[in-house]
Design a protein around this motif. Structure first.
Motif, PDB file in Angstrom:
ATOM      1  N   GLY A  38       1.253  -1.177  -0.027  1.00  0.00           N
ATOM      2  CA  GLY A  38       0.648   0.248   0.054  1.00  0.00           C
ATOM      3  C   GLY A  38       0.925   1.653  -0.376  1.00  0.00           C
ATOM      4  N   LEU A  39       0.517   2.014  -0.580  1.00  0.00           N
ATOM      5  CA  LEU A  39       1.509   3.109  -1.109  1.00  0.00           C
ATOM      6  C   LEU A  39       0.475   4.125  -0.370  1.00  0.00           C
ATOM      7  CD1 LEU A  39       2.358   1.543  -3.433  1.00  0.00           C
ATOM      8  CD2 LEU A  39       4.400   3.206  -3.854  1.00  0.00           C
ATOM      9  N   LEU A  40       1.377   5.384   0.507  1.00  0.00           N
ATOM     10  CA  LEU A  40       0.542   6.545   0.690  1.00  0.00           C
ATOM     11  C   LEU A  40       0.752   7.689   0.118  1.00  0.00           C
ATOM     12  CD1 LEU A  40       0.057   6.178   4.783  1.00  0.00           C
ATOM     13  CD2 LEU A  40      -1.948   4.818   3.518  1.00  0.00           C
ATOM     14  N   GLY A  41      -0.414   8.447  -0.577  1.00  0.00           N
ATOM     15  CA  GLY A  41       0.137   9.005  -1.720  1.00  0.00           C
ATOM     16  C   GLY A  41      -0.319   8.934  -3.504  1.00  0.00           C
ATOM     17  N   THR A  42      -0.497   9.777  -4.099  1.00  0.00           N
ATOM     18  CA  THR A  42      -0.947   9.345  -5.503  1.00  0.00           C
ATOM     19  C   THR A  42       0.296  10.484  -6.062  1.00  0.00           C
ATOM     20  OG1 THR A  42      -2.507  11.218  -5.289  1.00  0.00           O
ATOM     21  CG2 THR A  42      -3.068   8.525  -5.408  1.00  0.00           C
ATOM     22  N   GLY A  43       1.566  11.193  -5.586  1.00  0.00           N
ATOM     23  CA  GLY A  43       2.273  12.055  -6.797  1.00  0.00           C
ATOM     24  C   GLY A  43       2.952  11.250  -7.489  1.00  0.00           C
ATOM     25  N   ASN A  44       4.421  11.622  -8.036  1.00  0.00           N
ATOM     26  CA  ASN A  44       5.125  11.148  -8.939  1.00  0.00           C
ATOM     27  C   ASN A  44       5.944  10.342  -7.770  1.00  0.00           C
ATOM     28  OD1 ASN A  44       4.497  13.379 -10.857  1.00  0.00           O
ATOM     29  ND2 ASN A  44       5.661  14.598 -10.236  1.00  0.00           N
ATOM     30  N   VAL A  45       6.689   9.793  -6.893  1.00  0.00           N
ATOM     31  CA  VAL A  45       7.111   8.971  -6.437  1.00  0.00           C
ATOM     32  C   VAL A  45       6.187   8.431  -5.981  1.00  0.00           C
ATOM     33  CG1 VAL A  45       7.757   8.770  -4.116  1.00  0.00           C
ATOM     34  CG2 VAL A  45       8.228  10.617  -4.990  1.00  0.00           C
ATOM     35  N   ALA A  46       5.211   8.911  -5.313  1.00  0.00           N
ATOM     36  CA  ALA A  46       3.649   7.396  -5.058  1.00  0.00           C
ATOM     37  C   ALA A  46       4.020   6.227  -6.349  1.00  0.00           C
ATOM     38  CB  ALA A  46       2.366   7.763  -4.129  1.00  0.00           C
ATOM     39  N   ARG A  47       3.382   6.856  -7.455  1.00  0.00           N
ATOM     40  CA  ARG A  47       3.533   6.779  -8.939  1.00  0.00           C
ATOM     41  C   ARG A  47       4.627   5.441  -9.378  1.00  0.00           C
ATOM     42  NH1 ARG A  47       1.038  11.312  -9.933  1.00  0.00           N
ATOM     43  NH2 ARG A  47       1.951  11.923 -11.640  1.00  0.00           N
ATOM     44  N   ALA A  48       5.679   5.994  -9.118  1.00  0.00           N
ATOM     45  CA  ALA A  48       6.950   5.562 -10.078  1.00  0.00           C
ATOM     46  C   ALA A  48       6.782   4.089  -9.004  1.00  0.00           C
ATOM     47  CB  ALA A  48       7.796   6.312 -10.112  1.00  0.00           C
ATOM     48  N   LEU A  49       6.804   4.314  -7.620  1.00  0.00           N
ATOM     49  CA  LEU A  49       7.105   3.530  -6.927  1.00  0.00           C
ATOM     50  C   LEU A  49       6.336   2.076  -7.477  1.00  0.00           C
ATOM     51  CD1 LEU A  49       8.371   4.722  -3.483  1.00  0.00           C
ATOM     52  CD2 LEU A  49       9.945   3.622  -5.056  1.00  0.00           C
ATOM     53  N   ALA A  50       5.090   2.503  -7.389  1.00  0.00           N
ATOM     54  CA  ALA A  50       3.748   1.711  -7.804  1.00  0.00           C
ATOM     55  C   ALA A  50       3.665   1.198  -9.175  1.00  0.00           C
ATOM     56  CB  ALA A  50       2.300   2.710  -7.699  1.00  0.00           C
ATOM     57  N   ASN A  51       4.753   1.694 -10.566  1.00  0.00           N
ATOM     58  CA  ASN A  51       5.033   1.333 -11.218  1.00  0.00           C
ATOM     59  C   ASN A  51       5.044   0.546 -11.166  1.00  0.00           C
ATOM     60  OD1 ASN A  51       2.242   1.609 -13.334  1.00  0.00           O
ATOM     61  ND2 ASN A  51       3.177   4.219 -12.715  1.00  0.00           N
ATOM     62  N   GLY A  52       6.930   0.189 -10.453  1.00  0.00           N
ATOM     63  CA  GLY A  52       7.978  -0.723 -10.423  1.00  0.00           C
ATOM     64  C   GLY A  52       7.576  -1.249  -9.673  1.00  0.00           C
ATOM     65  N   TRP A  53       7.059  -1.395  -8.708  1.00  0.00           N
ATOM     66  CA  TRP A  53       6.969  -2.798  -8.133  1.00  0.00           C
ATOM     67  C   TRP A  53       5.504  -3.465  -8.549  1.00  0.00           C
ATOM     68  CZ3 TRP A  53       7.325   0.079  -3.282  1.00  0.00           C
ATOM     69  CH2 TRP A  53       8.384  -0.082  -2.530  1.00  0.00           C
ATOM     70  N   ARG A  54       4.975  -2.940  -9.081  1.00  0.00           N
ATOM     71  CA  ARG A  54       3.336  -3.931  -9.890  1.00  0.00           C
ATOM     72  C   ARG A  54       4.497  -4.392 -11.184  1.00  0.00           C
ATOM     73  NH1 ARG A  54      -2.095  -1.206 -12.388  1.00  0.00           N
ATOM     74  NH2 ARG A  54      -0.359  -0.582 -14.111  1.00  0.00           N
ATOM     75  N   ALA A  55       5.671  -4.137 -11.809  1.00  0.00           N
ATOM     76  CA  ALA A  55       6.211  -4.457 -12.573  1.00  0.00           C
ATOM     77  C   ALA A  55       7.097  -5.844 -12.618  1.00  0.00           C
ATOM     78  CB  ALA A  55       7.050  -3.513 -13.843  1.00  0.00           C
TER      79      ALA A  55
END
Length: 206
Positions: free
Chosen positions: A4-21
């Motif tokens: 779970g990533l708290l936040g929806t900014g550049n950092v949260a989105r980048a990490l979410a995409n990286g870990w989802r990949a």
């Protein structure tokens, strides 16, 4: 893992995409999830993101992070690894909001049953998830009091492209202060190289 990533900014989105990949199950947490449906990533409320998580990531503005986590509540966070990547800066980026401490320390103090690991806050979001695109390997730092939490964080860093040889454990959560206070040097280097996409490397004598 469920992240779970708290936040929806550049950092949260980048990490979410990286870990989802890398195959992880990610969920972004927002105070206004219905307004953030255009991100191409699953978004829910903060409480739902925390409940979803085996690992929770704080990617919110550092000046509001502790209050935001308090709104979720200590019982909901107890026992969950919290990776903190935030830095508290004033609106004009001229001062730290925690000049004599660190956000990582304050989160750990406020939530003693939640193991906190500070990492990834010495670089921009592009470098966080694509360290191999730089001209040579750099260093990512880990601060925290719980060895198991740091080991799990290290594995998640590896999934983002950080080999163990690039990871440097610098000690307990009090060392998060050094990571966060690097923000001013980061901004100076960015001006010097005319880019935010860079990293530093610890070089020792042979």
């Amino acid at each position: 893992m469920r992240i779970g990533l708290l936040g929806t900014g550049n950092v949260a989105r980048a990490l979410a995409n990286g870990w989802r990949a890398a195959g992880h199950d990610v969920l972004l947490g927002s105070r206004h999830p219905k307004e953030r449906t255009d991100l191409g990533l699953p978004v829910a409320g903060l409480d739902e993101a925390a409940a979803h998580a085996e690992v929770l990531v704080n990617a919110t503005p550092g000046g509001v992070s502790v209050d935001l986590l308090r709104s979720i509540g200590a019982p909901a966070l107890a026992g969950t690894l919290l990776i903190d990547v935030g830095v508290g800066l004033s609106d004009d980026f001229s001062a730290l909001t925690h000049p004599n401490s660190s956000l990582g320390e304050l989160i750990q103090e406020a939530f003693p049953l939640t193991p906190v690991v500070k990492t990834l806050c010495t670089m921009d979001s592009t470098t966080m998830v694509a360290p191999g695109e730089l001209t040579e390997p750099g260093t990512v730092f880990l601060s925290g009091d719980d060895p198991e939490a740091k080991a799990t964080t290290g594995r998640l860093l590896t999934d983002l492209g950080w080999p163990a040889s690039s990871q440097l454990d610098i000690g307990g959560i009090t060392t998060a202060r050094g990571q966060e206070h690097f923000a001013f040097l980061f901004m100076g280097i960015a001006g010097g190289v005319s880019s935010h996409t860079f990293n530093i490397k610890v070089v020792t004598r042979p």
